[in-house]
Enzyme design. Sequence first.
Site, PDB file in Angstrom:
ATOM      1  N   CYS A 115      39.076  27.103  86.547  1.00 55.39           N
ATOM      2  CA  CYS A 115      38.991  26.231  87.712  1.00 55.39           C
ATOM      3  C   CYS A 115      40.355  25.592  87.923  1.00 55.39           C
ATOM      4  CB  CYS A 115      37.930  25.157  87.456  1.00 55.39           C
ATOM      5  SG  CYS A 115      37.783  23.961  88.801  1.00 55.39           S
ATOM      6  N   LEU A 116      40.782  25.527  89.163  1.00 52.64           N
ATOM      7  CA  LEU A 116      42.091  24.950  89.465  1.00 52.64           C
ATOM      8  C   LEU A 116      42.138  23.468  89.106  1.00 52.64           C
ATOM      9  CD1 LEU A 116      42.749  26.706  92.892  1.00 52.64           C
ATOM     10  CD2 LEU A 116      43.694  27.313  90.648  1.00 52.64           C
ATOM     11  N   HIS A 167      30.348  28.830  91.837  1.00 54.76           N
ATOM     12  CA  HIS A 167      31.349  27.887  91.316  1.00 54.76           C
ATOM     13  C   HIS A 167      31.771  26.888  92.404  1.00 54.76           C
ATOM     14  CE1 HIS A 167      35.107  27.122  88.752  1.00 54.76           C
ATOM     15  NE2 HIS A 167      35.343  26.475  89.878  1.00 54.76           N
TER      16      HIS A 167
HETATM   17 NI    NI Z   1      36.760  25.071  90.495  1.00 57.56          NI
END
Ligand code: NI
Length: 210
Positions: free
Chosen positions: A121-122, A163
């Site tokens: 995840c960023l 997500h």
């Molecule tokens: Ni994410």
Amino acid sequence: MTASVRDQVESLVLTGAPVPIVQAGHPVLRAVAEPYVGQLGEELLDALIETMRVTMRAAPGVGLAAPQIGIALAIAVAADAGTATAEGDDARERTPLAFRALINPSYELLGTERRSFYEGCLSVDGWQAVVARHRTVRLRCLDVRGHAVDEVLTGWPARIIQHETDHLTGRLYLDRAELRSLTSVGNLVEYWAGEGAPLAASRTLGFPLA
Ligand code: NI
């Protein structure tokens, strides 16, 4: 409320350049995002989506939710070129996902098949963990022009949708992850890259697969 989110988006999208991505621990990532009901107007919504697109692309990533740039609205973007099928057996089923904006998305789990893969995840920069997710989901949302979308997705695109939609209800992938699978990206590359299903990681690090 409406005025403040407008002001916030206006200042964020001024340059059209990529903007900073907030990291885990920021309260906005744990809030339930406000449904989008026209708070921005067409022009500003387009500008926000463009800023999210360039921010996602620059990261680089395959999905980005508005809370990840500090905007608590139920909007996400996604795009994935997919992977070359040269090897012939892409366990992740990473088929291309054309760029799209998801407004007020929700998903329904279809069937009973689940798949376990590493994901990242960023907003949790530098780490990945294994998440068991449904292989197939039904996505419902609005597109950028307000038209209803109702689509069944399978494989990696289904994972991306789950997500990103989870972000809009204050969930991070780590909430659903096998914590013993947690790895720095450096160690992922060193020890576990090239694996489709994370079988060796499961045995060595000690976590179950779906
Ligand atoms: Ni994410």
